[in-house]
Write an enzyme that holds these catalytic residues in place. Structure first.
Site, PDB file in Angstrom:
ATOM      1  N   GLU A 144     -23.230  66.762 181.342  1.00 30.09           N
ATOM      2  CA  GLU A 144     -24.251  66.619 180.298  1.00 30.09           C
ATOM      3  C   GLU A 144     -25.630  67.023 180.827  1.00 30.09           C
ATOM      4  OE1 GLU A 144     -23.617  62.507 179.139  1.00 30.09           O
ATOM      5  OE2 GLU A 144     -22.252  63.130 177.549  1.00 30.09           O
TER       6      GLU A 144
ATOM      7  N   GLU B 223     -15.705  64.207 175.192  1.00 30.66           N
ATOM      8  CA  GLU B 223     -15.940  62.760 175.135  1.00 30.66           C
ATOM      9  C   GLU B 223     -15.955  62.336 173.674  1.00 30.66           C
ATOM     10  OE1 GLU B 223     -19.339  61.286 177.206  1.00 30.66           O
ATOM     11  OE2 GLU B 223     -18.667  61.963 179.180  1.00 30.66           O
TER      12      GLU B 223
END
Length: 632
Positions: A183, A263
């Site tokens: 991320e 995710e």
């Protein structure tokens, strides 16, 4: 001699066959048909996140089998750098840190692996998995092309990725893809040179064939800064997101190839003081089915959360510092204790529509037992135990030093000085630059006066005489794991001021409570006077008698305020029932002895109840809201 020659010749004959068998294994991206290919055939993974660092080694196989029996064909695994290189240059892959044993168990179970080695992982883990010793370089820019940072990550990956290469699918293992960073688009640096350096490192140590990918949040900014040519771009989002819109965004950055939600959030984390988080089961199962119907590969984060044992919890810092609780239950399909939930059963019913579920019963929940009450005895306050807790003695400094400067990365330290003048009237003790990281417990001449806390309580009043001993025990509540504040030094980060006087001439004691507990030095009657009265940081101990059982249990500290618990030398993590929502700490059965007395140690930082009892229950407890309890 002839049998040896025959064996050698036979081995040489078999080598081409072995080579062909290994090299017939492949895992790749088919950009023409927008899918993964495993051994040449289209493949869709249905994966769940599990963190070996949050689960006792003895339970790894149980959790993996439950995931497999749910219908998953893959797992997603973070590797926390600081879990394996807590001290610079000292690498630990033994016991609960034996990553290759975990990978082998997954392989035996029939689960492929999506590896996420960082170096930064977030994960609500201490400092996002980065080792605190990096902060000894005061101006280091983490997650960037900073020279010192790149040097450290290169050494780490030289160790880790060398171990991982034989586990790649094409090399006969079960790792099908490897994430680069994590991320990164959420971080301020947006340093493409850093990402290129990592890309080159991964290729150097893992070769050209493995799929390397990135994962980023569902915004253009995150995808722009987090993606890099040569790394397959995936996206993450939860049940509050429009699936079509999210995958359209992925397509803008990755026009061809499989749709991937790396995710998909089955639940959420808790901070101390939060309402206990939950995500609706119906929403999770419905959305999972929709993504799988589109042909997307999906990883569910988390499938089992586990526990932030010891000091491994992370923290967030948005408007203020917020520490993550000990339980990482995450409202996941498998509970913190690894028990199947209704959410798991609903997910399994969805998966049945897309692939064959393994035949056989779901492994049951691990047995639980309510061992009842244990009454603890006072061992002593921290000041009376310094010979035991800080045997090397104090570091002397004119001004306060941080945890990192002392090389005490976790737990607590004691800062000691004297009052520079008489203060008969209440006089403010001030941290003018918000330098309490994270909580400070203040006493004068051994009498507890109160606490100071990062962002919220930076002033308290003190009285006393010139020369009185001022003790400040500073607790590290876990380093920030997300955002721009991950350079999160601990301790006293600046001067303290009493009235108009800057306090100087400090004696700073690193407190190694874990070693003292593990060696049995903190039992009642063994150390200290055991007779101190009053509040403030105190050690208590007691014994849970053997019952012939070593089953999972949950310890509840009703009436206690805040602190840490050890069972047989194992640090269970932090308790803080008054702040909530977590009310019990998980005690895995393997931490207990069925035949010997179990030693219990409690560090209470503020105030213990007069009854000094703790309760071992057969179920966990969370405070859901101000009107009732949620019992899982």
């Amino acid at each position: 001699m002839k049998p040896l020659i025959t064996f050698v010749l036979l081995s040489l004959c078999l080598l081409p066959i072995i080579f062909v068998l290994v090299n017939s294994r492949s895992f790749s991206i088919d950009y023409k048909n927008n899918c993964f290919r495993k051994d040449g055939k289209p493949f869709q993974y249905i994966s769940g996140s599990i963190h070996y660092s949050r689960i006792p080694r003895e339970y790894w196989k149980d959790r993996l089998l439950k995931m497999y029996m749910t219908g998953l064909n893959a797992i997603q695994v973070y590797v926390p750098w600081n879990f394996h290189e807590t001290l610079q240059g000292v690498f630990n892959f033994a016991g609960d840190r034996d990553l290759e044993y975990f990978l082998n168990l997954a392989n035996q179970t029939g689960l492929l692996v999506i590896l996420r080695p960082g170096p930064y992982i977030c994960a609500e883990w201490e400092m996002g998995g980065l080792p605190a010793w990096l902060l000894q370089k005061p101006n280091i820019i983490l997650r960037s092309a900073d020279t010192e940072y790149l040097k450290a990550t290169s050494v780490w990956f030289g160790v880790l990725l060398t171990k991982m290469r034989p586990w790649l699918y094409q090399n006969g293992g079960n790792i099908i893809s490897v994430q680069v960073e994590n991320e990164y688009g959420s971080y301020f640096a947006c340093d493409y040179n850093y990402m290129r350096h990592l890309h080159n490192l991964f290729r150097l140590f893992l070769g050209e064939d493995v799929i390397l990918f990135t994962t980023d949040g569902n915004t253009d900014k995150e995808m722009i800064c987090g993606t890099l040519e040569g790394l397959y771009a995936t996206i993450d989002f939860g049940t509050d997101t429009n699936i079509t819109a999210a995958f359209i965004r992925q397509r803008r950055f990755e026009p061809k190839g499989p749709l991937v939600n790396s995710e998909f959030y089955t639940g959420w984390l808790d901070h101390w003081g939060d309402k206990h988080a939950s995500v609706d089961t119906v929403k999770v199962s419905k959305m999972l089915g929709e993504m799988l119907s589109m042909g997307a590969s999906v990883n569910m984060y988390m499938f089992e959360g586990g526990t932030n044992f010891g000091y491994w919890n992370g923290a967030d810092h948005d408007t203020r510092f917020r520490s993550v609780v000990t339980s990482y239950d995450y409202n996941a399909p498998l509970s913190e204790a690894g028990d199947p939930t209704d959410k798991l059963l609903a997910i399994r019913d969805v998966i049945k529509n897309f692939r064959d579920i393994p035949v056989g019963p779901m492994p049951p929940a691990t047995p639980k037992f309510a061992y009842g009450f244990v009454t603890l005895q006072k061992v002593g306050n921290i000041s009376s135990l310094l010979d035991t807790l800080s045997p090397q003695g104090p570091v002397q400094s004119q001004y306060p030093l941080t945890f990192e400067e002392i090389k005490q990365y976790y737990g607590s330290m004691l800062y000691r000085t004297t009052l520079p003048r008489n203060v008969p009237e209440p006089t403010p003790l001030i941290s003018p630059l918000n330098g309490i990281h994270d909580r400070a417990y203040v006493s004068v001449n051994g009498v507890y006066k109160g606490l100071m806390e990062r962002d919220t309580a930076l002033v308290m009043n003190v009285t006393g005489q010139q020369g009185d001993q001022l003790d400040i025990i500073v607790e590290n509540m876990g380093r920030v794991n997300f955002g721009s504040y991950i350079n999160d030094n601990k301790g006293l980060l600046g001067n303290l001021i009493l009235g108009n006087d800057v306090l100087t001439d400090w004696s700073i004691y690193p407190l190694d409570i874990d070693t003292a507990v593990a060696n049995g030095w903190l039992q009642a009657g063994h150390s200290g006077s055991g007779m101190e009265a009053g509040d403030g940081p105190m050690i208590y101990s007691g014994t849970l008698k053997s019952t012939g059982l070593a089953w999972d249990t949950f310890v509840k500290l009703n009436g206690w305020t805040k602190g840490q618990v050890w069972v047989n030398g194992v640090n269970l993590g932090r308790y803080w029932p008054q702040r909530g929502p977590q009310q019990t700490l998980y005690v895995p059965g393997p931490f207990l002895s069925a035949t010997q007395p179990n030693n219990i140690t409690v560090l209470e930082l503020e105030r213990a109840p007069s009854h000094r009892r703790i309760l071992f229950m057969d179920r966990p407890q969370f405070f859901l809201n101000h009107s009732g309890w949620s019992v899982s």
